[in-house]
Motif scaffolding. Sequence first.
Motif, PDB file in Angstrom:
ATOM      1  N   ASP B  60     -38.498 -13.595 132.967  1.00  0.00           N
ATOM      2  CA  ASP B  60     -39.920 -13.545 133.269  1.00  0.00           C
ATOM      3  C   ASP B  60     -40.473 -14.955 133.200  1.00  0.00           C
ATOM      4  O   ASP B  60     -40.497 -15.566 132.159  1.00  0.00           O
ATOM      5  CB  ASP B  60     -40.585 -12.627 132.235  1.00  0.00           C
ATOM      6  N   ALA B  61     -40.963 -15.461 134.331  1.00  0.00           N
ATOM      7  CA  ALA B  61     -41.432 -16.841 134.331  1.00  0.00           C
ATOM      8  C   ALA B  61     -42.672 -17.031 133.502  1.00  0.00           C
ATOM      9  O   ALA B  61     -42.970 -18.115 133.062  1.00  0.00           O
ATOM     10  CB  ALA B  61     -41.709 -17.274 135.771  1.00  0.00           C
ATOM     11  N   ALA B  62     -43.443 -15.965 133.299  1.00  0.00           N
ATOM     12  CA  ALA B  62     -44.688 -16.108 132.545  1.00  0.00           C
ATOM     13  C   ALA B  62     -44.493 -15.756 131.090  1.00  0.00           C
ATOM     14  O   ALA B  62     -45.433 -15.495 130.378  1.00  0.00           O
ATOM     15  CB  ALA B  62     -45.749 -15.192 133.151  1.00  0.00           C
ATOM     16  N   SER B  63     -43.249 -15.786 130.646  1.00  0.00           N
ATOM     17  CA  SER B  63     -42.976 -15.226 129.327  1.00  0.00           C
ATOM     18  C   SER B  63     -43.587 -16.015 128.189  1.00  0.00           C
ATOM     19  O   SER B  63     -43.637 -15.540 127.083  1.00  0.00           O
ATOM     20  CB  SER B  63     -41.473 -15.151 129.098  1.00  0.00           C
ATOM     21  N   ASP B  64     -44.041 -17.257 128.453  1.00  0.00           N
ATOM     22  CA  ASP B  64     -44.621 -18.002 127.345  1.00  0.00           C
ATOM     23  C   ASP B  64     -46.043 -17.564 127.051  1.00  0.00           C
ATOM     24  O   ASP B  64     -46.563 -17.816 125.993  1.00  0.00           O
ATOM     25  CB  ASP B  64     -44.653 -19.494 127.667  1.00  0.00           C
ATOM     26  N   ILE B  65     -46.692 -16.955 128.016  1.00  0.00           N
ATOM     27  CA  ILE B  65     -48.079 -16.576 127.815  1.00  0.00           C
ATOM     28  C   ILE B  65     -48.143 -15.403 126.851  1.00  0.00           C
ATOM     29  O   ILE B  65     -47.336 -14.495 126.917  1.00  0.00           O
ATOM     30  CB  ILE B  65     -48.713 -16.154 129.151  1.00  0.00           C
ATOM     31  N   ALA B  66     -49.141 -15.434 125.965  1.00  0.00           N
ATOM     32  CA  ALA B  66     -49.168 -14.494 124.847  1.00  0.00           C
ATOM     33  C   ALA B  66     -49.130 -13.034 125.261  1.00  0.00           C
ATOM     34  O   ALA B  66     -48.411 -12.232 124.673  1.00  0.00           O
ATOM     35  CB  ALA B  66     -50.396 -14.755 123.979  1.00  0.00           C
ATOM     36  N   ASP B  67     -49.890 -12.654 126.297  1.00  0.00           N
ATOM     37  CA  ASP B  67     -49.911 -11.232 126.677  1.00  0.00           C
ATOM     38  C   ASP B  67     -48.547 -10.742 127.093  1.00  0.00           C
ATOM     39  O   ASP B  67     -48.101  -9.664 126.722  1.00  0.00           O
ATOM     40  CB  ASP B  67     -50.840 -11.025 127.883  1.00  0.00           C
ATOM     41  N   SER B  68     -47.901 -11.581 127.914  1.00  0.00           N
ATOM     42  CA  SER B  68     -46.603 -11.172 128.409  1.00  0.00           C
ATOM     43  C   SER B  68     -45.609 -11.088 127.264  1.00  0.00           C
ATOM     44  O   SER B  68     -44.759 -10.196 127.208  1.00  0.00           O
ATOM     45  CB  SER B  68     -46.155 -12.189 129.459  1.00  0.00           C
ATOM     46  N   LYS B  69     -45.779 -12.013 126.305  1.00  0.00           N
ATOM     47  CA  LYS B  69     -44.837 -11.997 125.191  1.00  0.00           C
ATOM     48  C   LYS B  69     -45.032 -10.759 124.342  1.00  0.00           C
ATOM     49  O   LYS B  69     -44.070 -10.144 123.896  1.00  0.00           O
ATOM     50  CB  LYS B  69     -45.043 -13.253 124.346  1.00  0.00           C
ATOM     51  N   GLY B 243     -43.911 -25.483 131.016  1.00  0.00           N
ATOM     52  CA  GLY B 243     -43.132 -24.257 130.967  1.00  0.00           C
ATOM     53  C   GLY B 243     -42.754 -23.675 132.318  1.00  0.00           C
ATOM     54  O   GLY B 243     -41.995 -22.719 132.377  1.00  0.00           O
ATOM     55  N   THR B 244     -43.278 -24.207 133.402  1.00  0.00           N
ATOM     56  CA  THR B 244     -42.935 -23.654 134.720  1.00  0.00           C
ATOM     57  C   THR B 244     -42.244 -24.721 135.553  1.00  0.00           C
ATOM     58  O   THR B 244     -42.620 -25.889 135.503  1.00  0.00           O
ATOM     59  CB  THR B 244     -44.215 -23.224 135.462  1.00  0.00           C
ATOM     60  N   LYS B 245     -41.253 -24.278 136.338  1.00  0.00           N
ATOM     61  CA  LYS B 245     -40.555 -25.234 137.200  1.00  0.00           C
ATOM     62  C   LYS B 245     -41.226 -25.209 138.567  1.00  0.00           C
ATOM     63  O   LYS B 245     -41.362 -24.144 139.176  1.00  0.00           O
ATOM     64  CB  LYS B 245     -39.092 -24.848 137.349  1.00  0.00           C
ATOM     65  N   TYR B 246     -41.626 -26.378 139.057  1.00  0.00           N
ATOM     66  CA  TYR B 246     -42.252 -26.498 140.372  1.00  0.00           C
ATOM     67  C   TYR B 246     -41.231 -27.079 141.339  1.00  0.00           C
ATOM     68  O   TYR B 246     -40.750 -28.186 141.153  1.00  0.00           O
ATOM     69  CB  TYR B 246     -43.505 -27.378 140.287  1.00  0.00           C
ATOM     70  N   LYS B 415     -30.941 -17.695 122.840  1.00  0.00           N
ATOM     71  CA  LYS B 415     -31.196 -17.969 124.256  1.00  0.00           C
ATOM     72  C   LYS B 415     -32.686 -17.878 124.516  1.00  0.00           C
ATOM     73  O   LYS B 415     -33.152 -17.001 125.223  1.00  0.00           O
ATOM     74  CB  LYS B 415     -30.501 -16.918 125.121  1.00  0.00           C
ATOM     75  N   THR B 416     -33.448 -18.770 123.896  1.00  0.00           N
ATOM     76  CA  THR B 416     -34.879 -18.693 124.103  1.00  0.00           C
ATOM     77  C   THR B 416     -35.390 -19.969 124.735  1.00  0.00           C
ATOM     78  O   THR B 416     -34.900 -21.058 124.463  1.00  0.00           O
ATOM     79  CB  THR B 416     -35.602 -18.439 122.765  1.00  0.00           C
ATOM     80  N   GLU B 417     -36.416 -19.808 125.584  1.00  0.00           N
ATOM     81  CA  GLU B 417     -37.001 -20.993 126.215  1.00  0.00           C
ATOM     82  C   GLU B 417     -38.053 -21.634 125.345  1.00  0.00           C
ATOM     83  O   GLU B 417     -38.574 -22.678 125.679  1.00  0.00           O
ATOM     84  CB  GLU B 417     -37.695 -20.553 127.515  1.00  0.00           C
ATOM     85  N   GLU B 418     -38.394 -20.971 124.240  1.00  0.00           N
ATOM     86  CA  GLU B 418     -39.529 -21.450 123.454  1.00  0.00           C
ATOM     87  C   GLU B 418     -39.264 -22.747 122.746  1.00  0.00           C
ATOM     88  O   GLU B 418     -40.177 -23.451 122.363  1.00  0.00           O
ATOM     89  CB  GLU B 418     -39.844 -20.431 122.366  1.00  0.00           C
ATOM     90  N   ILE B 419     -38.000 -23.024 122.491  1.00  0.00           N
ATOM     91  CA  ILE B 419     -37.708 -24.193 121.664  1.00  0.00           C
ATOM     92  C   ILE B 419     -36.502 -24.927 122.234  1.00  0.00           C
ATOM     93  O   ILE B 419     -35.535 -24.300 122.656  1.00  0.00           O
ATOM     94  CB  ILE B 419     -37.496 -23.762 120.193  1.00  0.00           C
ATOM     95  N   TYR B 529     -43.756 -25.197 127.534  1.00  0.00           N
ATOM     96  CA  TYR B 529     -45.109 -24.669 127.480  1.00  0.00           C
ATOM     97  C   TYR B 529     -45.712 -24.982 126.113  1.00  0.00           C
ATOM     98  O   TYR B 529     -45.083 -24.755 125.090  1.00  0.00           O
ATOM     99  CB  TYR B 529     -45.058 -23.155 127.676  1.00  0.00           C
ATOM    100  N   LYS B 530     -46.902 -25.529 126.132  1.00  0.00           N
ATOM    101  CA  LYS B 530     -47.588 -25.763 124.865  1.00  0.00           C
ATOM    102  C   LYS B 530     -49.016 -25.267 125.034  1.00  0.00           C
ATOM    103  O   LYS B 530     -49.665 -25.523 126.041  1.00  0.00           O
ATOM    104  CB  LYS B 530     -47.642 -27.269 124.540  1.00  0.00           C
ATOM    105  N   VAL B 531     -49.511 -24.580 124.010  1.00  0.00           N
ATOM    106  CA  VAL B 531     -50.842 -24.006 124.088  1.00  0.00           C
ATOM    107  C   VAL B 531     -51.904 -25.076 124.330  1.00  0.00           C
ATOM    108  O   VAL B 531     -52.885 -24.854 125.035  1.00  0.00           O
ATOM    109  CB  VAL B 531     -51.124 -23.232 122.784  1.00  0.00           C
ATOM    110  N   GLU B 532     -51.659 -26.284 123.791  1.00  0.00           N
ATOM    111  CA  GLU B 532     -52.712 -27.299 123.898  1.00  0.00           C
ATOM    112  C   GLU B 532     -52.690 -28.051 125.219  1.00  0.00           C
ATOM    113  O   GLU B 532     -53.566 -28.854 125.487  1.00  0.00           O
ATOM    114  CB  GLU B 532     -52.601 -28.308 122.749  1.00  0.00           C
ATOM    115  N   ASN B 533     -51.666 -27.784 126.068  1.00  0.00           N
ATOM    116  CA  ASN B 533     -51.651 -28.464 127.369  1.00  0.00           C
ATOM    117  C   ASN B 533     -52.785 -27.940 128.233  1.00  0.00           C
ATOM    118  O   ASN B 533     -53.104 -26.759 128.190  1.00  0.00           O
ATOM    119  CB  ASN B 533     -50.331 -28.196 128.106  1.00  0.00           C
ATOM    120  N   PRO B 534     -53.387 -28.794 129.061  1.00  0.00           N
ATOM    121  CA  PRO B 534     -54.407 -28.273 129.970  1.00  0.00           C
ATOM    122  C   PRO B 534     -53.759 -27.360 130.988  1.00  0.00           C
ATOM    123  O   PRO B 534     -52.612 -27.560 131.355  1.00  0.00           O
ATOM    124  CB  PRO B 534     -54.952 -29.549 130.646  1.00  0.00           C
TER     125      PRO B 534
END
Lengths: 174, 545
Positions: B60-69, B243-246, B415-419, B529-534
Amino acid sequence: MSDTFITIIAIFLAAILMFVFPLMTLADRNDDVTQLTVQTATTEFVDDIRRTGKLTEDKYNSFVSSIVATGNAYDVELEFQILDENPAKKDTQSTGTTVIGENIYYSVYTTQIETRLGNDHQYILKEGDIVSVSVKNRGATLAQTLRNVYYRVTGNDTYTIYASWAGTVTVNGK
Amino acid sequence: MKLQGLAIIFILIILPITLIIGEYANAQKETIALEQKYDSSLINATHDALKAFQINTFNDAASDIADSKISSIEASVNAFYNSMESSFGMQGYSQADLQSYVPAIVYTMYDGYYIYSPYTNVADLSSGTGLNIDLNSNNIQYGFKPYVYYSCRYTMGSNSDFVINYSLDNHITVQGTVNGEPVKGTGIYSGYLLTIANSIDDEGIYYDRINNKYYYSGIEIKAESNLTEYLIDGEYKYIKLNGTKYYWDEHEENIFYILGRNRIKQVEKSANEEVYNSYVEKIKNNTSAISYYKQAYEFSTWVQENLKDLKVSNAKANMLDTGNGNIFQNKKIEYPSSNFNLHRKEVIRYSIESNLSVAIANFNNYTNSTNFQMPKLDEIEWEMLQNEVSIISFLQGLNIGGKVYNGYTVVTNSKTEEIVKEERIYITTTDGYYHKTNDEDLIKEYAQDELVLGVFDLDFEIRKDASTGTYYTHKTELGCYGSIIGQEKVDNSFGSMYEYLRNLEDIEQAKKIKQIYYISIGRERFGMYKVENPSNITSIIDKME
């Protein structure tokens, strides 16, 4: 004449009842407790390897000494099945496949593991590898010796104490 | 008396004793066997929960966002109970029954944790008269308590009162007032903490003001160009931001990213040429690593200037004082044994222990039977919790013959992308294999120009393309048998990767390995992905070097 004969049989019966029978019962109980100890030690050993992803020489030696402390000699057989995902990756890279290729496992056995423990002092595993340990007693336990007086079970690999446990490693060891 | 009489009396006495002792030994055997079975069912169920969580967040590409998590975690809890039910179903327990024996499940994440446990204070929105809150309803609900950060409050003197949020690696967030002023004007400042070096060859970051270059432990941090990876239909150049690859589609002249089944266009050349060109320029000249070290240098300098005298005694919590000296002592901060890391681990441990004890003690209010207590986790398990994303599950109160079962398991997610942990950067070589950074063969068997690139380990995993249902990998290299599949060539004699690299001989291959490693870890950590990033990616690009 028959009186003495009966007396001899009675003494023989008394000897069996008073000495051999309790001894056999006690030896059987002893075997039960030993079986329990060895099974618990084996389970804890395997679960520890699964949890941490590595086997250290210290852990292995303390496992062996804890089972040998029960008073018998044991044959410990270790088998690690190491996961190899490269064939699966090669398959998926060929053309668009809707099926993941098969992973293969290759096995490493007791002697190889012990050699590596001697050289590197630890054996590191990764997530997905399978660990299995089985322990059999080698010499005859007291109960087995007593039973062998009356009947002998044929076959080379007779054993009374047997414990085995296996599982998948859940963590990449480091 | 006759001998036969004596013998019969003997039998009458001994036989019942033997039978009873035999039964007792049997009962003990069965209790222990059942306990082992429950232990391994618990490990397997927790591992299943972890796998469910891994698979959901991985694809899930949006997996860092809190709702999805949160929805991934809820699915994972369901997987846990399903697995428990199938192991325990034989004993007659259903899922509802099992819930009353599981006092809590803890999901530890990058910068905090969730606890899943029961509660009775519910808010009723359906009655039409607004929010109707019942603090003591009899309706016991199971759900997640609010996210708890690994944080600690400190006071220094009379004009500094602030909170530091820690994470599983060196990233911290400082919030509050320092020296009478809100932190950095806005009240919050976060970044990676690294050692500041006084000269080029010292350990840590060194900034050469004259040439505007950053060095880490003697290695110059350079820009990379044209990082590529494979998607289903070919190789694309990309850059990873927040957190996203462009990806850059050179044919269609647009930049896109993948969300679920679709490729969403971020920007098209025809629509907004200037923004498109800024993306393309960053893809061609990827300065993520330089930006990482620059931001880390600025943040670490600020910390050294303002918080260098902070000690554990300044913390407003009853924590173990790990030592001697200042928390942010500028000496080998990245090493696991630094004052900073020891204090960080203590904060995490204190936070989890106190909240978990409360949650488990409260559980006694919801069940009538057993006295639930927080078990004592051992040091190996705490080490795992303080450094990895994990799940802790508890199972207490089941009746197993002679006693009551009380068990727990800690399982980690590797196997986590978080860290981006230090050991998760792999190095690829020209012969088509990838290796761990501390693979001895990289020094002994390969020449300097055969070492190619540092890649994050998840890029080698098999993925499923949601739109076509086919499988692929981002990179085509295969794992080497010396350090990835088997582990014979891995050099584990040092406590951390930084220490290993610092102690390599001064030869060309070693310099190349260090360069690849330091740049890759900088690039990957900058792209997380960092919460404080714009949320506006263009402003992230504009701030890059």
